[in-house]
Scaffold this motif. Structure first.
Motif, PDB file in Angstrom:
ATOM      1  N   ARG A 311      40.529  46.256  36.153  1.00  0.00           N
ATOM      2  CA  ARG A 311      39.601  46.209  35.378  1.00  0.00           C
ATOM      3  C   ARG A 311      40.813  46.339  33.680  1.00  0.00           C
ATOM      4  O   ARG A 311      40.730  45.497  32.937  1.00  0.00           O
ATOM      5  CB  ARG A 311      39.174  48.109  35.292  1.00  0.00           C
ATOM      6  N   LEU A 312      42.164  46.876  34.010  1.00  0.00           N
ATOM      7  CA  LEU A 312      43.313  46.833  33.423  1.00  0.00           C
ATOM      8  C   LEU A 312      44.081  45.482  33.291  1.00  0.00           C
ATOM      9  O   LEU A 312      44.992  45.566  32.494  1.00  0.00           O
ATOM     10  CB  LEU A 312      43.639  48.237  32.616  1.00  0.00           C
ATOM     11  N   GLY A 313      44.507  44.644  34.824  1.00  0.00           N
ATOM     12  CA  GLY A 313      45.224  44.332  34.894  1.00  0.00           C
ATOM     13  C   GLY A 313      46.612  44.633  35.608  1.00  0.00           C
ATOM     14  O   GLY A 313      46.549  45.734  35.345  1.00  0.00           O
ATOM     15  N   GLY A 314      47.221  44.147  35.587  1.00  0.00           N
ATOM     16  CA  GLY A 314      48.154  44.643  36.651  1.00  0.00           C
ATOM     17  C   GLY A 314      49.397  43.652  35.880  1.00  0.00           C
ATOM     18  O   GLY A 314      50.796  44.408  36.795  1.00  0.00           O
ATOM     19  N   THR A 315      50.220  43.638  35.052  1.00  0.00           N
ATOM     20  CA  THR A 315      50.842  43.178  34.723  1.00  0.00           C
ATOM     21  C   THR A 315      51.661  44.999  33.554  1.00  0.00           C
ATOM     22  O   THR A 315      53.447  44.573  34.054  1.00  0.00           O
ATOM     23  CB  THR A 315      51.263  42.559  33.000  1.00  0.00           C
ATOM     24  N   ALA A 316      51.198  45.952  33.666  1.00  0.00           N
ATOM     25  CA  ALA A 316      51.555  47.033  32.985  1.00  0.00           C
ATOM     26  C   ALA A 316      51.125  48.434  33.920  1.00  0.00           C
ATOM     27  O   ALA A 316      50.846  49.355  33.022  1.00  0.00           O
ATOM     28  CB  ALA A 316      52.236  47.158  31.805  1.00  0.00           C
ATOM     29  N   ALA A 321      48.197  53.562  28.718  1.00  0.00           N
ATOM     30  CA  ALA A 321      47.584  53.115  29.284  1.00  0.00           C
ATOM     31  C   ALA A 321      46.893  52.974  30.524  1.00  0.00           C
ATOM     32  O   ALA A 321      45.915  53.774  30.574  1.00  0.00           O
ATOM     33  CB  ALA A 321      47.161  51.964  28.673  1.00  0.00           C
ATOM     34  N   PHE A 322      47.907  52.526  31.129  1.00  0.00           N
ATOM     35  CA  PHE A 322      47.269  52.595  32.832  1.00  0.00           C
ATOM     36  C   PHE A 322      46.618  54.088  33.140  1.00  0.00           C
ATOM     37  O   PHE A 322      45.695  54.016  34.137  1.00  0.00           O
ATOM     38  CB  PHE A 322      48.418  51.655  33.338  1.00  0.00           C
ATOM     39  N   LEU A 323      48.254  54.469  32.676  1.00  0.00           N
ATOM     40  CA  LEU A 323      47.565  55.967  33.653  1.00  0.00           C
ATOM     41  C   LEU A 323      46.841  56.720  33.286  1.00  0.00           C
ATOM     42  O   LEU A 323      46.481  57.244  34.107  1.00  0.00           O
ATOM     43  CB  LEU A 323      49.170  57.190  32.966  1.00  0.00           C
ATOM     44  N   GLN A 324      46.546  56.825  31.789  1.00  0.00           N
ATOM     45  CA  GLN A 324      45.660  57.452  30.883  1.00  0.00           C
ATOM     46  C   GLN A 324      44.252  56.806  31.909  1.00  0.00           C
ATOM     47  O   GLN A 324      42.978  57.507  32.392  1.00  0.00           O
ATOM     48  CB  GLN A 324      45.310  57.616  30.288  1.00  0.00           C
ATOM     49  N   GLY A 325      43.910  55.891  32.461  1.00  0.00           N
ATOM     50  CA  GLY A 325      43.045  54.661  32.789  1.00  0.00           C
ATOM     51  C   GLY A 325      42.442  55.399  34.063  1.00  0.00           C
ATOM     52  O   GLY A 325      40.965  55.050  34.171  1.00  0.00           O
ATOM     53  N   ILE A 347      47.306  43.582  47.536  1.00  0.00           N
ATOM     54  CA  ILE A 347      48.200  43.218  46.173  1.00  0.00           C
ATOM     55  C   ILE A 347      49.246  42.897  46.492  1.00  0.00           C
ATOM     56  O   ILE A 347      49.200  42.997  47.804  1.00  0.00           O
ATOM     57  CB  ILE A 347      48.122  44.198  45.010  1.00  0.00           C
ATOM     58  N   TYR A 348      49.709  41.564  45.810  1.00  0.00           N
ATOM     59  CA  TYR A 348      50.682  41.109  45.275  1.00  0.00           C
ATOM     60  C   TYR A 348      51.825  41.756  44.357  1.00  0.00           C
ATOM     61  O   TYR A 348      50.922  41.879  43.443  1.00  0.00           O
ATOM     62  CB  TYR A 348      51.535  40.330  46.751  1.00  0.00           C
ATOM     63  N   ARG A 349      52.890  41.498  44.438  1.00  0.00           N
ATOM     64  CA  ARG A 349      53.923  41.347  43.341  1.00  0.00           C
ATOM     65  C   ARG A 349      54.494  39.765  42.773  1.00  0.00           C
ATOM     66  O   ARG A 349      55.199  39.356  44.040  1.00  0.00           O
ATOM     67  CB  ARG A 349      55.175  42.348  42.623  1.00  0.00           C
ATOM     68  N   TYR A 350      54.334  39.754  41.551  1.00  0.00           N
ATOM     69  CA  TYR A 350      55.283  37.981  41.526  1.00  0.00           C
ATOM     70  C   TYR A 350      55.470  38.268  40.111  1.00  0.00           C
ATOM     71  O   TYR A 350      54.300  38.902  39.286  1.00  0.00           O
ATOM     72  CB  TYR A 350      53.647  36.950  42.200  1.00  0.00           C
ATOM     73  N   SER A 351      56.506  37.859  39.779  1.00  0.00           N
ATOM     74  CA  SER A 351      57.211  37.765  38.168  1.00  0.00           C
ATOM     75  C   SER A 351      56.668  39.129  38.003  1.00  0.00           C
ATOM     76  O   SER A 351      55.931  38.797  36.575  1.00  0.00           O
ATOM     77  CB  SER A 351      56.669  36.442  37.621  1.00  0.00           C
ATOM     78  N   GLY A 352      56.898  39.792  38.379  1.00  0.00           N
ATOM     79  CA  GLY A 352      56.491  41.463  38.013  1.00  0.00           C
ATOM     80  C   GLY A 352      55.789  41.915  37.752  1.00  0.00           C
ATOM     81  O   GLY A 352      54.863  42.911  37.504  1.00  0.00           O
ATOM     82  N   GLU A 353      53.816  40.983  37.629  1.00  0.00           N
ATOM     83  CA  GLU A 353      53.060  41.217  37.939  1.00  0.00           C
ATOM     84  C   GLU A 353      52.006  41.417  39.060  1.00  0.00           C
ATOM     85  O   GLU A 353      52.419  41.353  40.562  1.00  0.00           O
ATOM     86  CB  GLU A 353      51.989  40.004  37.479  1.00  0.00           C
ATOM     87  N   PHE A 354      50.683  42.792  39.705  1.00  0.00           N
ATOM     88  CA  PHE A 354      50.630  43.026  40.537  1.00  0.00           C
ATOM     89  C   PHE A 354      49.364  42.401  40.540  1.00  0.00           C
ATOM     90  O   PHE A 354      48.822  42.231  39.608  1.00  0.00           O
ATOM     91  CB  PHE A 354      50.533  44.846  40.876  1.00  0.00           C
ATOM     92  N   LYS A 355      48.890  41.553  41.594  1.00  0.00           N
ATOM     93  CA  LYS A 355      47.997  40.976  41.539  1.00  0.00           C
ATOM     94  C   LYS A 355      47.420  40.695  42.464  1.00  0.00           C
ATOM     95  O   LYS A 355      47.950  41.246  44.368  1.00  0.00           O
ATOM     96  CB  LYS A 355      48.209  39.180  41.486  1.00  0.00           C
ATOM     97  N   ILE A 365      34.574  43.951  42.248  1.00  0.00           N
ATOM     98  CA  ILE A 365      35.237  45.401  42.202  1.00  0.00           C
ATOM     99  C   ILE A 365      34.894  45.741  40.506  1.00  0.00           C
ATOM    100  O   ILE A 365      34.220  47.162  39.930  1.00  0.00           O
ATOM    101  CB  ILE A 365      37.004  46.058  41.657  1.00  0.00           C
ATOM    102  N   VAL A 366      34.464  44.654  39.805  1.00  0.00           N
ATOM    103  CA  VAL A 366      34.398  44.814  38.470  1.00  0.00           C
ATOM    104  C   VAL A 366      32.733  44.436  38.665  1.00  0.00           C
ATOM    105  O   VAL A 366      32.024  45.213  37.935  1.00  0.00           O
ATOM    106  CB  VAL A 366      35.015  43.653  37.237  1.00  0.00           C
ATOM    107  N   TRP A 367      32.526  44.210  38.839  1.00  0.00           N
ATOM    108  CA  TRP A 367      30.792  44.069  38.672  1.00  0.00           C
ATOM    109  C   TRP A 367      29.605  44.813  39.883  1.00  0.00           C
ATOM    110  O   TRP A 367      29.082  45.413  39.054  1.00  0.00           O
ATOM    111  CB  TRP A 367      30.649  42.375  40.397  1.00  0.00           C
ATOM    112  N   LYS A 368      30.621  45.353  40.955  1.00  0.00           N
ATOM    113  CA  LYS A 368      30.069  47.122  40.943  1.00  0.00           C
ATOM    114  C   LYS A 368      29.465  48.151  40.483  1.00  0.00           C
ATOM    115  O   LYS A 368      29.463  48.527  40.917  1.00  0.00           O
ATOM    116  CB  LYS A 368      30.728  46.868  42.318  1.00  0.00           C
TER     117      LYS A 368
END
Ligand SMILES: Nc1ncnc2c1ncn2[C@@H]1O[C@H](COP(=O)(O)OP(=O)(O)O)[C@@H](O)[C@H]1O
Ligand SMILES: [Mg+2]
Length: 370
Positions: A311-316, A321-325, A347-355, A365-368
């Motif tokens: 939902r919130l993406g994997g950059t932070a 905001a994420f912890l609260q989310g 998931i995997y981490r690439y260039s600092g982002e979790f994808k 997940i979003v659709w459900k």
């Protein structure tokens, strides 16, 4: 027939041209230079090298996949199998089997697929220094018939308990194979970095480093549009744009997306934005059992983190905001969950982002509305 190919190496007409990077690879191979090929999973590294070798006349690829390799014995056996399968294709099987009698190889044909499969005597256990002899064999083959030797997912060599020793053996031998181009491809950036920039890696320094990024969107769009029109379908630009967003520009996932659009439309169809929904539902219906079997393995926290990433993406993921989310106040606990999700290869981490390894899982997940 569905023209979109994924989950396999693509070449020839299934390969969307990428002229700039192709020229770099082809030139390096022709110059006998070693290459370190680095790029995110599924950006097309394996296909790129196979296609490069196909385009160069009189070159054969000796392909060794190190994915999930366990030990030195496993490495040696994968190399030997690659040699046997290469020699088999070119009709020199008997000669190579004679050279390998100590491994007691047997070649049988799978009755279902017709594919040859090679087994080696399991009781013969190979050590790092056996690599020496195998590399000699490779050099002998190369003298008769020019090769490109590709070690794919090379970072997995770090799985070996004897990885230092194994790398040293490889290194000392390969530096004398000046004329054979070796390609070391890898998809885990920091591990590749550890291997190739450590100060005791003299011959790796002479390798050129090539970064494989996403395909050029314009060229890839053209390629995909042509595939649709070969089946008398027309597809709108913005449908492909949505596909690029969902797939994060990964070509295999983009081909899967287009394959599903193809399967859910008829000849002469004009594919527009509303067509996306049924294509996505088709992918979900094929894959949801797999998603569910992953989810049952997760703890409540891991599941919340997974949903949060969708939902919130994997950059932070450690931001307030994420912890609260996700409703987990403690960043250390999020970190633990992410670690577990990466272990499970969700998931995997690439260039600092979790994808997400599978971007359609994220969409599901979003659709459900989980
Ligand atoms: N040049 C290309 N043109 C079209 N599709 C491609 C291309 N390169 C990769 N793909 C797609 O991506 C998938 C993964 O490619 P692969 O070469 O296995 O990537 P990697 O080795 O980086 O993991 C292929 O199955 C194919 O669907
Ligand atoms: Mg690959």
């Amino acid at each position: 027939m569905n023209p979109f190919k994924y989950g396999q190496v693509v070449s020839a007409s299934d390969f969307c041209p990428r002229p700039i990077i192709m020229k770099q690879v082809v030139d390096a191979i022709k110059a006998g230079q070693n290459i370190v090929l680095q790029g995110e999973r599924r950006t097309g590294k394996t296909s790129l090298v196979h296609e490069a070798v196909r385009q160069i006349k009189n070159r054969s690829i000796l392909y060794v996949d190190l994915l999930e390799i366990k030990d030195a014995d496993d490495l040696c056996k994968r190399m030997v199998k690659a040699i046997i399968s290469l020699e088999q294709q070119s009709g020199f099987l008997d000669r190579i089997l004679r050279a390998l009698t100590h491994l007691r190889p047997t070649v049988s044909v799978d009755p279902l697929t017709g594919e040859p499969s090679i087994t080696l005597d399991a009781s013969v256990s190979l050590k790092p220094d056996s690599i020496d002899g195998i590399l000699d064999l490779i050099e002998g083959i190369h003298r008769k018939r020019p090769l490109v030797v590709m070690f794919d997912e090379f970072q997995d060599i770090l799985n070996l308990r004897s990885s230092k020793e194994t790398l040293a053996v490889l290194r000392s031998k390969i530096q004398f194979h000046g004329k054979i181009p070796y390609v070391f491809a890898g998809s885990v950036r920091n591990q590749m970095h550890d291997i190739f920039t450590s100060p005791d890696s003299p011959f790796f320094k002479s390798a050129i480093s090539i970064e494989v990024g996403p395909l050029d969107r314009g060229e890839f769009k053209n390629f995909l549009q042509q595939k649709f029109s070969s089946g008398k379908r027309k597809i709108d630009d913005d449908v492909l744009d949505t596909g690029f967003t969902i797939s994060g520009d990964l070509p295999g996932d983009m081909q899967q997306f287009c394959g599903a659009l193809w399967d859910t439309t008829d000849e002469k169809a004009h594919i527009t934005k509303p067509s996306i929904q049924s294509a996505m539902h088709l992918i979900f219906s094929r894959e949801s059992k797999g998603y569910e079997s992953i989810m049952v393995q997760l703890t409540a926290h891991q599941l919340r983190c997974l949903v949060g990433l969708a939902r919130l993406g994997g950059t932070a993921p450690f931001s307030g905001a994420f912890l609260q989310g996700v409703g987990i106040p403690n960043p250390a606990s999020v970190k633990k969950s992410l670690h577990r999700l990466a272990q499970l290869k969700v998931i995997y981490r690439y260039s600092g982002e979790f994808k997400f390894v599978n971007p359609f899982f994220k969409e599901w997940i979003v659709w459900k509305n989980l």
